[in-house]
Design an enzyme around this catalytic site. Structure first.
Site, short mmCIF file in Angstrom:
data_model
loop_
_atom_site.label_atom_id
_atom_site.label_comp_id
_atom_site.label_asym_id
_atom_site.label_seq_id
_atom_site.Cartn_x
_atom_site.Cartn_y
_atom_site.Cartn_z
N CYS A 1 -36.79 -37.66 -45.33
CA CYS A 1 -36.53 -36.27 -45.34
C CYS A 1 -37.17 -35.57 -46.41
O CYS A 1 -37.08 -34.61 -46.71
CB CYS A 1 -35.39 -36.00 -44.78
SG CYS A 1 -34.96 -36.19 -43.00
N LYS B 1 -40.15 -33.40 -46.16
CA LYS B 1 -40.19 -32.33 -45.27
C LYS B 1 -40.70 -31.26 -46.27
O LYS B 1 -40.78 -31.13 -47.46
CB LYS B 1 -38.68 -32.02 -45.21
CG LYS B 1 -38.48 -30.93 -44.03
CD LYS B 1 -36.67 -31.25 -43.61
CE LYS B 1 -36.25 -30.17 -42.32
NZ LYS B 1 -34.95 -30.55 -42.07
N ASP C 1 -30.34 -26.62 -35.72
CA ASP C 1 -31.02 -28.14 -35.43
C ASP C 1 -31.80 -28.34 -34.20
O ASP C 1 -32.60 -29.48 -34.38
CB ASP C 1 -29.73 -28.91 -35.59
CG ASP C 1 -29.07 -28.78 -36.82
OD1 ASP C 1 -29.61 -29.24 -37.72
OD2 ASP C 1 -27.79 -28.36 -36.69
N ASP D 1 -30.04 -34.40 -34.24
CA ASP D 1 -30.16 -33.02 -33.96
C ASP D 1 -29.58 -32.89 -32.55
O ASP D 1 -28.75 -31.68 -32.44
CB ASP D 1 -31.49 -32.72 -34.07
CG ASP D 1 -32.27 -32.18 -35.13
OD1 ASP D 1 -31.34 -32.36 -36.19
OD2 ASP D 1 -33.33 -32.53 -35.42
N GLY E 1 -44.35 -41.54 -24.96
CA GLY E 1 -44.66 -41.54 -26.29
C GLY E 1 -46.14 -40.95 -26.55
O GLY E 1 -46.86 -41.02 -25.58
N HIS E 2 -46.45 -40.91 -27.86
CA HIS E 2 -47.78 -40.47 -28.06
C HIS E 2 -48.25 -41.09 -29.38
O HIS E 2 -47.32 -41.10 -30.28
CB HIS E 2 -47.99 -38.89 -28.10
CG HIS E 2 -49.64 -38.66 -28.46
ND1 HIS E 2 -50.40 -38.80 -27.58
CD2 HIS E 2 -49.91 -37.95 -29.42
CE1 HIS E 2 -51.75 -38.39 -28.04
NE2 HIS E 2 -51.32 -37.77 -29.24
N ASP F 1 -26.55 -30.90 -39.17
CA ASP F 1 -26.36 -32.22 -39.74
C ASP F 1 -27.20 -31.89 -41.18
O ASP F 1 -28.27 -31.12 -41.19
CB ASP F 1 -27.26 -33.21 -38.88
CG ASP F 1 -28.71 -32.94 -38.45
OD1 ASP F 1 -28.79 -31.73 -38.24
OD2 ASP F 1 -29.27 -33.80 -38.25
#
Length: 342
Positions: free
Chosen positions: A13, A16, A48, A88, A135-136, A223
């Site tokens: 994070c 971010k 979140d 989240d 997914g991708h 969170d």
């Protein structure tokens, strides 16, 4: 050696974007002319996850999160990234149902590394009781991994981040210091025990804390991730409330204060200080503790606003399952919102 350098480079994070930048961008997005009454929580409240009601008893919780690695072990990175993304859902009081992988990976890198990342992520989704449904992936210069997650929650039992009330206690369910310890580790200055504690924190699902706190009266919950403890607390104080924090009660990872004193700091922590610093008053709080409170957390704990008597009971239960937690402050009603740290 080349793959190791590519693999771990200012991840988690700490990658971010700053909160100030995001606020300016989001404020310029066009708003729908007519509000959808089923959208219970969108991005306007800096919450979140989004919450969309589909029946009287079921609302969908939707979120996604991905980032570059912050540890050298691909399997552990997969676990950490998945745990962070799943968090989240728990911060909203929800249950995980399905997840989709999000993958950026260099074409010339060993696919065994990708396999280990996906294995770690898949195991955490299974631990959460969810189902990985696809997914991708794209080719990229660096590695990034995370999840798009869908969960459910009863519309009457949503944990919004900005529902705090006067005289609430603030309960933190994980220790701080992940960003500082990971930076020290990148500089080969962190002890093995400190890094082990950071990894244990980052790979512990917030599901276990949420299952305890939802038995009590929760007024607000979030969170703690990239904006740090103080950044996310500021988002909780959106409606004319202030917070008083007792720095002596803050749980933290072993040696993280010493590493902060040695300036093993992240640029993300300084962005957090720049963004919320004017909102915070420090009363004889040492520099290292200040940095700990600005430190970006990867897969950090829940910060819960609830009545003090409930917080005390919940904390005992959290400690019984081995979570390093603490009642770190209280909410007060003020005309001018601020955070006082003593």
């Amino acid at each position: 050696m080349q793959e190791e350098i590519l693999f771990c480079n200012s991840g988690g994070c700490t990658a971010k974007l700053g909160a100030g930048v995001l606020e300016r961008i989001l404020s310029k997005l066009p708003k729908p002319e007519q509000k959808d009454e089923n959208l219970l929580i969108g991005y306007e409240s800096a919450d979140d996850a989004a919450v969309y009601q589909i029946t009287e008893e079921i609302a969908i919780v939707q979120t996604l999160d991905f980032f570059p690695p912050m540890v050298d072990d691909p399997y552990l990175f997969g676990q950490i990234a998945a745990t962070n993304a799943l968090s989240d859902i728990y911060a909203m009081g929800g249950e995980v149902k399905t997840a989709l992988n999000i993958v950026c990976f260099p074409e010339n890198m060993d696919l065994h590394i990708l396999g280990k990342i996906l294995q770690g992520g898949s195991e955490k989704v299974m631990e959460a009781g969810g189902i990985l449904v696809g997914g991708h992936s794209i080719a990229d210069d660096g590695i990034k991994y995370g999840l798009s997650v869908m969960g459910t929650v009863h519309p009457a039992h949503i944990f919004a981040n900005d529902g705090v009330q006067d005289k609430d206690a603030l309960l933190l369910t994980k220790p701080l210091g992940v960003g500082i310890v990971c930076m020290a580790n990148r500089m080969q200055a962190a002890s093995t025990k400190s890094m082990q504690q950071a990894i244990q924190s980052m790979t512990t699902l917030n599901q276990y804390a949420m299952e305890i706190i939802k038995q009590y009266r929760v007024h607000g919950c979030t969170d703690i991730t990239g904006f740090g403890f103080l950044g996310h607390l500021k988002e909780m104080l959106a409606h004319g409330y202030a917070a008083e924090i007792d720095s002596m009660q803050i749980p933290y990872i072993q040696n993280s204060l010493q590493y902060a004193d040695a300036f093993y700091l992240t640029s993300a922590a300084q962005r957090n200080r720049n963004h919320v610093g004017d909102f915070v008053v420090f009363d004889h709080v040492p520099f290292a503790m200040q940095e700990l409170l600005f430190d970006p957390q990867t897969s950090g704990g829940l910060l819960v606003s609830m009545p003090l008597e409930d917080a005390k009971k919940a904390m005992k239960e959290l400690q019984q399952i081995g979570l390093h937690c603490g009642i770190v402050g209280r909410v007060v009603k003020k005309e001018t919102p601020y955070i006082l740290v003593r």
